[in-house]
Design a protein around this motif. Structure first.
Motif, PDB file in Angstrom:
ATOM      1  N   ASP A   1       0.857  -1.169   0.000  1.00 48.31           N
ATOM      2  CA  ASP A   1       0.000   0.000   0.000  1.00 48.31           C
ATOM      3  C   ASP A   1       0.906   1.236   0.000  1.00 48.31           C
ATOM      4  OD1 ASP A   1      -2.542   1.501   0.547  1.00 48.31           O
ATOM      5  OD2 ASP A   1      -1.400   2.014   2.347  1.00 48.31           O
ATOM      6  N   PRO A   2       0.695   2.204  -0.888  1.00 48.13           N
ATOM      7  CA  PRO A   2       1.603   3.348  -0.982  1.00 48.13           C
ATOM      8  C   PRO A   2       1.690   4.170   0.302  1.00 48.13           C
ATOM      9  CG  PRO A   2      -0.239   3.583  -2.514  1.00 48.13           C
ATOM     10  CD  PRO A   2      -0.358   2.240  -1.894  1.00 48.13           C
ATOM     11  N   ASP A   3       0.578   4.294   1.025  1.00 56.27           N
ATOM     12  CA  ASP A   3       0.618   5.047   2.282  1.00 56.27           C
ATOM     13  C   ASP A   3       1.496   4.332   3.307  1.00 56.27           C
ATOM     14  OD1 ASP A   3      -1.098   6.744   0.991  1.00 56.27           O
ATOM     15  OD2 ASP A   3      -2.745   6.539   2.424  1.00 56.27           O
ATOM     16  N   ALA A   4       1.333   3.021   3.400  1.00 54.11           N
ATOM     17  CA  ALA A   4       2.155   2.242   4.337  1.00 54.11           C
ATOM     18  C   ALA A   4       3.629   2.328   3.951  1.00 54.11           C
ATOM     19  CB  ALA A   4       1.688   0.787   4.363  1.00 54.11           C
TER      20      ALA A   4
ATOM     21  N   PHE B   1       5.922  17.168  -6.736  1.00 56.64           N
ATOM     22  CA  PHE B   1       5.588  16.643  -5.421  1.00 56.64           C
ATOM     23  C   PHE B   1       6.848  16.118  -4.730  1.00 56.64           C
ATOM     24  CE2 PHE B   1       4.117  13.263  -2.529  1.00 56.64           C
ATOM     25  CZ  PHE B   1       3.375  14.058  -1.659  1.00 56.64           C
ATOM     26  N   THR B   2       7.743  15.496  -5.488  1.00 55.30           N
ATOM     27  CA  THR B   2       8.995  14.989  -4.920  1.00 55.30           C
ATOM     28  C   THR B   2       9.840  16.138  -4.378  1.00 55.30           C
ATOM     29  OG1 THR B   2       9.000  13.043  -6.330  1.00 55.30           O
ATOM     30  CG2 THR B   2      11.124  13.735  -5.440  1.00 55.30           C
ATOM     31  N   ARG B   3       9.917  17.245  -5.125  1.00 57.92           N
ATOM     32  CA  ARG B   3      10.673  18.411  -4.625  1.00 57.92           C
ATOM     33  C   ARG B   3      10.088  18.914  -3.315  1.00 57.92           C
ATOM     34  NH1 ARG B   3      14.154  21.592  -8.232  1.00 57.92           N
ATOM     35  NH2 ARG B   3      13.834  23.186  -6.658  1.00 57.92           N
ATOM     36  N   LEU B   4       8.769  19.000  -3.263  1.00 60.58           N
ATOM     37  CA  LEU B   4       8.103  19.429  -2.033  1.00 60.58           C
ATOM     38  C   LEU B   4       8.392  18.445  -0.902  1.00 60.58           C
ATOM     39  CD1 LEU B   4       6.071  21.296  -0.568  1.00 60.58           C
ATOM     40  CD2 LEU B   4       4.277  19.780  -1.410  1.00 60.58           C
ATOM     41  N   LEU B   5       8.307  17.180  -1.204  1.00 58.31           N
ATOM     42  CA  LEU B   5       8.544  16.147  -0.201  1.00 58.31           C
ATOM     43  C   LEU B   5       9.976  16.219   0.339  1.00 58.31           C
ATOM     44  CD1 LEU B   5       7.441  13.662   1.302  1.00 58.31           C
ATOM     45  CD2 LEU B   5       8.210  12.280  -0.631  1.00 58.31           C
ATOM     46  N   ILE B   6      10.959  16.423  -0.531  1.00 59.92           N
ATOM     47  CA  ILE B   6      12.353  16.527  -0.099  1.00 59.92           C
ATOM     48  C   ILE B   6      12.528  17.727   0.832  1.00 59.92           C
ATOM     49  CG2 ILE B   6      14.707  17.036  -0.889  1.00 59.92           C
ATOM     50  CD1 ILE B   6      14.079  15.207  -3.322  1.00 59.92           C
ATOM     51  N   THR B   7      11.906  18.847   0.492  1.00 62.58           N
ATOM     52  CA  THR B   7      11.988  20.030   1.352  1.00 62.58           C
ATOM     53  C   THR B   7      11.385  19.754   2.718  1.00 62.58           C
ATOM     54  OG1 THR B   7      11.905  21.474  -0.580  1.00 62.58           O
ATOM     55  CG2 THR B   7      11.332  22.466   1.534  1.00 62.58           C
ATOM     56  N   VAL B   8      10.230  19.095   2.741  1.00 65.56           N
ATOM     57  CA  VAL B   8       9.579  18.761   4.002  1.00 65.56           C
ATOM     58  C   VAL B   8      10.439  17.766   4.801  1.00 65.56           C
ATOM     59  CG1 VAL B   8       7.564  17.606   5.023  1.00 65.56           C
ATOM     60  CG2 VAL B   8       7.263  19.281   3.190  1.00 65.56           C
ATOM     61  N   LEU B   9      11.016  16.781   4.117  1.00 66.03           N
ATOM     62  CA  LEU B   9      11.870  15.810   4.803  1.00 66.03           C
ATOM     63  C   LEU B   9      13.096  16.473   5.419  1.00 66.03           C
ATOM     64  CD1 LEU B   9      11.747  12.785   2.340  1.00 66.03           C
ATOM     65  CD2 LEU B   9      10.749  12.900   4.643  1.00 66.03           C
ATOM     66  N   GLU B  10      13.712  17.391   4.689  1.00 65.05           N
ATOM     67  CA  GLU B  10      14.871  18.107   5.234  1.00 65.05           C
ATOM     68  C   GLU B  10      14.479  18.879   6.490  1.00 65.05           C
ATOM     69  OE1 GLU B  10      16.226  20.616   2.083  1.00 65.05           O
ATOM     70  OE2 GLU B  10      17.366  19.014   1.112  1.00 65.05           O
TER      71      GLU B  10
ATOM     72  N   PRO C   1      10.865  10.467  15.968  1.00 63.29           N
ATOM     73  CA  PRO C   1      10.374   9.953  14.678  1.00 63.29           C
ATOM     74  C   PRO C   1       8.976   9.338  14.751  1.00 63.29           C
ATOM     75  CG  PRO C   1      12.683   9.433  14.910  1.00 63.29           C
ATOM     76  CD  PRO C   1      12.241  10.038  16.222  1.00 63.29           C
ATOM     77  N   ASP C   2       8.647   8.643  15.836  1.00 60.35           N
ATOM     78  CA  ASP C   2       7.315   8.035  15.952  1.00 60.35           C
ATOM     79  C   ASP C   2       6.211   9.096  15.959  1.00 60.35           C
ATOM     80  OD1 ASP C   2       8.378   5.462  16.037  1.00 60.35           O
ATOM     81  OD2 ASP C   2       8.519   5.462  18.221  1.00 60.35           O
ATOM     82  N   ARG C   3       6.462  10.212  16.635  1.00 59.15           N
ATOM     83  CA  ARG C   3       5.475  11.303  16.676  1.00 59.15           C
ATOM     84  C   ARG C   3       5.249  11.863  15.275  1.00 59.15           C
ATOM     85  NH1 ARG C   3       6.596  17.275  18.278  1.00 59.15           N
ATOM     86  NH2 ARG C   3       4.495  18.103  18.288  1.00 59.15           N
ATOM     87  N   ILE C   4       6.323  12.045  14.532  1.00 57.20           N
ATOM     88  CA  ILE C   4       6.217  12.608  13.179  1.00 57.20           C
ATOM     89  C   ILE C   4       5.514  11.628  12.244  1.00 57.20           C
ATOM     90  CG2 ILE C   4       7.558  13.395  11.191  1.00 57.20           C
ATOM     91  CD1 ILE C   4       9.629  14.432  13.337  1.00 57.20           C
ATOM     92  N   VAL C   5       5.798  10.341  12.386  1.00 57.28           N
ATOM     93  CA  VAL C   5       5.131   9.326  11.561  1.00 57.28           C
ATOM     94  C   VAL C   5       3.644   9.276  11.892  1.00 57.28           C
ATOM     95  CG1 VAL C   5       4.975   6.845  11.093  1.00 57.28           C
ATOM     96  CG2 VAL C   5       7.215   7.968  11.123  1.00 57.28           C
ATOM     97  N   ASP C   6       3.293   9.359  13.173  1.00 56.05           N
ATOM     98  CA  ASP C   6       1.875   9.373  13.556  1.00 56.05           C
ATOM     99  C   ASP C   6       1.157  10.581  12.948  1.00 56.05           C
ATOM    100  OD1 ASP C   6       2.118   7.037  14.994  1.00 56.05           O
ATOM    101  OD2 ASP C   6       2.301   8.034  16.937  1.00 56.05           O
ATOM    102  N   PHE C   7       1.801  11.742  12.972  1.00 53.32           N
ATOM    103  CA  PHE C   7       1.219  12.935  12.361  1.00 53.32           C
ATOM    104  C   PHE C   7       1.017  12.726  10.860  1.00 53.32           C
ATOM    105  CE2 PHE C   7       2.099  16.730   9.833  1.00 53.32           C
ATOM    106  CZ  PHE C   7       1.044  17.540  10.226  1.00 53.32           C
ATOM    107  N   THR C   8       2.021  12.159  10.205  1.00 46.86           N
ATOM    108  CA  THR C   8       1.946  11.925   8.763  1.00 46.86           C
ATOM    109  C   THR C   8       0.840  10.931   8.431  1.00 46.86           C
ATOM    110  OG1 THR C   8       4.316  12.367   8.616  1.00 46.86           O
ATOM    111  CG2 THR C   8       3.287  11.296   6.712  1.00 46.86           C
ATOM    112  N   ARG C   9       0.670   9.896   9.260  1.00 48.82           N
ATOM    113  CA  ARG C   9      -0.403   8.922   9.058  1.00 48.82           C
ATOM    114  C   ARG C   9      -1.771   9.618   9.116  1.00 48.82           C
ATOM    115  NH1 ARG C   9       0.990   5.757  12.749  1.00 48.82           N
ATOM    116  NH2 ARG C   9       2.068   4.228  11.451  1.00 48.82           N
ATOM    117  N   THR C  10      -1.942  10.490  10.104  1.00 49.25           N
ATOM    118  CA  THR C  10      -3.193  11.236  10.234  1.00 49.25           C
ATOM    119  C   THR C  10      -3.423  12.122   9.004  1.00 49.25           C
ATOM    120  OG1 THR C  10      -2.971  11.242  12.635  1.00 49.25           O
ATOM    121  CG2 THR C  10      -4.449  12.889  11.673  1.00 49.25           C
ATOM    122  N   LEU C  11      -2.368  12.765   8.539  1.00 45.01           N
ATOM    123  CA  LEU C  11      -2.458  13.610   7.353  1.00 45.01           C
ATOM    124  C   LEU C  11      -2.844  12.804   6.121  1.00 45.01           C
ATOM    125  CD1 LEU C  11      -1.986  16.536   6.371  1.00 45.01           C
ATOM    126  CD2 LEU C  11       0.365  15.877   5.901  1.00 45.01           C
ATOM    127  N   LEU C  12      -2.203  11.649   5.923  1.00 46.77           N
ATOM    128  CA  LEU C  12      -2.531  10.807   4.776  1.00 46.77           C
ATOM    129  C   LEU C  12      -3.972  10.325   4.817  1.00 46.77           C
ATOM    130  CD1 LEU C  12       0.710   8.643   4.457  1.00 46.77           C
ATOM    131  CD2 LEU C  12      -0.150  10.289   2.795  1.00 46.77           C
TER     132      LEU C  12
END
Length: 195
Positions: free
Chosen positions: A80-83, A154-163, A178-189
């Motif tokens: 699954d792409p989100d996972a 979208f990849t450029r945006l993603l790289i900026t956000v990752l940095e 990292p777990d907090r950030i992943v949980d936030f990203t899961r909620t966003l997705l």
């Protein structure tokens, strides 16, 4: 100590100096003193301070790219792409958390950084983009959108956000686990509809 081990030790000394006091604080004398060796050993490995700085930049680039390659699969993949995104994000941020020296050198501004560093950073971003664009394109297709999202942009945006997210982890690893950030990203997705 083998030649490779000595080289790594000296680069570690340089990295510590650069991160604590900037590139201007580094000298062959100081590095040799901090390592407890003769200056001639440093010269034998790197030629001069500039050669040593180039070696540190190359090592940092190599380690950062290896860390990213470990978490970005080749497309297409059967998940699954989100996972997949969440797993890659967690792996990346865990790598930042576990190797702060490499990522501080790669992502945080350092006084007196050589001009070469800007070119290295751009080359690394281009390499990362080349790895990620096909995965993003696959993920958008599998996910069913959002429609009209350009994979390269979208990849450029993603790289900026990752940095920026990596900088948060480096600046305060307890508040920005990292777990907090992943949980936030899961909620966003989950809030982004699939077509």
């Amino acid at each position: 100590m083998s030649a490779d081990e000595r080289r790594e030790q000296l680069l570690d000394v340089l990295a510590d100096l650069v991160l604590s006091e900037g590139y201007g604080a580094a000298s062959i004398d100081r590095i040799a003193r901090e390592a407890g060796i003769a200056r001639t050993v440093v010269y034998a490995h790197f030629g001069n301070l500039e050669g040593m700085q180039h070696a540190l930049i190359a090592r940092t680039e190599n380690r950062a790219l290896q860390g990213i390659r470990r978490v970005v699969p080749d497309a297409p993949v059967g998940e699954d792409p989100d996972a997949l995104l969440l797993e890659a994000l967690h792996g990346f941020l865990r790598g930042v958390h576990d190797d702060p020296i490499t990522w501080r050198l790669a992502l945080l501004p350092i006084d007196g950084a050589p001009a070469e560093l800007r070119g290295v950073i751009q080359r690394a971003k281009d390499a990362v983009s080349g790895l990620i664009v096909p995965v993003i394109a696959w993920g958008l297709e599998q996910r069913g959108g959002p429609r009209g999202l350009d994979p390269a942009l979208f990849t450029r945006l993603l790289i900026t956000v990752l940095e920026d997210t990596a900088r948060l982890v480096l600046e305060d690893p307890h508040a920005n686990d990292p777990d907090r950030i992943v949980d936030f990203t899961r909620t966003l997705l989950q809030s982004i509809s699939r077509d």
